[in-house]
Design a protein around this motif. Sequence first.
Motif, mmCIF file in Angstrom:
data_model
loop_
_atom_site.group_PDB
_atom_site.id
_atom_site.type_symbol
_atom_site.label_atom_id
_atom_site.label_comp_id
_atom_site.label_asym_id
_atom_site.label_seq_id
_atom_site.Cartn_x
_atom_site.Cartn_y
_atom_site.Cartn_z
ATOM 1 N N UNK A 119 0.822 -1.202 0.000
ATOM 2 C CA UNK A 119 0.000 0.000 0.000
ATOM 3 C C UNK A 119 0.856 1.253 0.000
ATOM 4 N N UNK A 120 0.190 2.377 0.173
ATOM 5 C CA UNK A 120 0.861 3.684 0.158
ATOM 6 C C UNK A 120 0.510 4.422 1.438
ATOM 7 N N UNK B 40 -0.869 -2.486 7.667
ATOM 8 C CA UNK B 40 -0.957 -2.938 6.287
ATOM 9 C C UNK B 40 -1.100 -4.460 6.273
ATOM 10 N N UNK B 41 -1.973 -4.955 5.397
ATOM 11 C CA UNK B 41 -2.186 -6.400 5.293
ATOM 12 C C UNK B 41 -1.239 -6.997 4.258
ATOM 13 N N UNK C 146 9.795 -2.835 3.862
ATOM 14 C CA UNK C 146 10.518 -1.646 3.416
ATOM 15 C C UNK C 146 9.532 -0.501 3.185
ATOM 16 N N UNK C 147 9.981 0.719 3.426
ATOM 17 C CA UNK C 147 9.208 1.927 3.143
ATOM 18 C C UNK C 147 10.020 2.754 2.159
ATOM 19 N N UNK C 148 9.420 3.040 1.013
ATOM 20 C CA UNK C 148 10.115 3.770 -0.055
ATOM 21 C C UNK C 148 11.452 3.105 -0.417
ATOM 22 N N UNK C 149 11.453 1.757 -0.415
ATOM 23 C CA UNK C 149 12.638 1.019 -0.823
ATOM 24 C C UNK C 149 13.690 0.838 0.240
ATOM 25 N N UNK D 146 2.165 9.175 0.442
ATOM 26 C CA UNK D 146 2.737 8.813 -0.845
ATOM 27 C C UNK D 146 3.878 7.821 -0.781
ATOM 28 N N UNK D 147 4.337 7.468 0.415
ATOM 29 C CA UNK D 147 5.455 6.518 0.568
ATOM 30 C C UNK D 147 4.963 5.091 0.347
ATOM 31 N N UNK D 148 5.609 4.364 -0.547
ATOM 32 C CA UNK D 148 5.227 2.994 -0.831
ATOM 33 C C UNK D 148 5.727 2.035 0.241
ATOM 34 N N UNK D 149 4.851 1.130 0.644
ATOM 35 C CA UNK D 149 5.192 0.110 1.650
ATOM 36 C C UNK D 149 5.218 -1.250 0.963
ATOM 37 N N UNK D 150 6.310 -1.972 1.101
ATOM 38 C CA UNK D 150 6.464 -3.282 0.472
ATOM 39 C C UNK D 150 6.909 -4.300 1.519
#
Length: 203
Positions: free
Chosen positions: A101-102, A110-111, A134-137, A161-165
Motif C-alpha cells: 500500500x501507500x 498494512x495487510x 521496506x518503506x520507499x525502498x 505517498x510513501x510505498x510500503x512493500x
Amino acid sequence: MAFHEVRLPARLAFGSTGGVERRTEITTLASGFERRSTPWALGRRRYLIGANLRSLDDMAALIAFFEARRGRLYGFRFKDFADFKSCAPGGTVSAGDQALGVGDGVRTEFALVKLYGDVARPIAKPVEGSVRVAVEGVEVSGFVVDAATGMVRLAGAPAAGAGVTAGFQFDTPVRFDSDRIETTLESFDAGRMAAVPLVEVRV
C-alpha cells in the motif's frame, strides 16, 4: 472460524499434488454467444497428501494429526512447496517483493498480500520471523506482524505517498476435506494410505 495455528509436518506432505481451482458460471445465449461470470473473487487451492507414505510411523503421525483436527472440523497450516514465498519458489525473499500500500501520514497497519497478475491474494498465515518490510525502498525494523492474521503494524506512519512493500514466507490455511482416512497394511513395518484431500479455507 475454528482454526489451529499448527503446521502439518513437512515430511507428511512430500509427494503431494495440488493446484488452484476457480468457479466459472457459463450461460450459452440463444445467439450462440456465451455469458461468463464467477462468484469467486479468488481461486481456492486443493491438495492430495499421504498417497506416497509407506512407513507405518508416518501414517500413524498423519492419523494422529487428523484426529487432533477432528477430521474436517478444524483448519490448520499447510506448506505448499510450489507457492510459499512472496517471490518465485527458487528466489530469495526480499523486502521489496510485494506492494502492500501507500502511506498517508496516519495509517500504520498494512495487510500482507501476494499479487498474481492483477489478482491480490490476502496472506493471512505468514511464517513467523520471515517477514521483511521496506518503506520507499528502505528496509525497516520497526514493525510487528500478527502471524495469525497477516497484519503488519509499523512503529510509525509512513509519509503520504510513501510505498510500503514486504517479503515473506507463508502457509496456506486448509482443512481436511474428508472425515475418513484409509490405510492398508502391506507388511509388518510398511503400509499404504489412500490419498487424503485438503482444501483451502478463508480466514
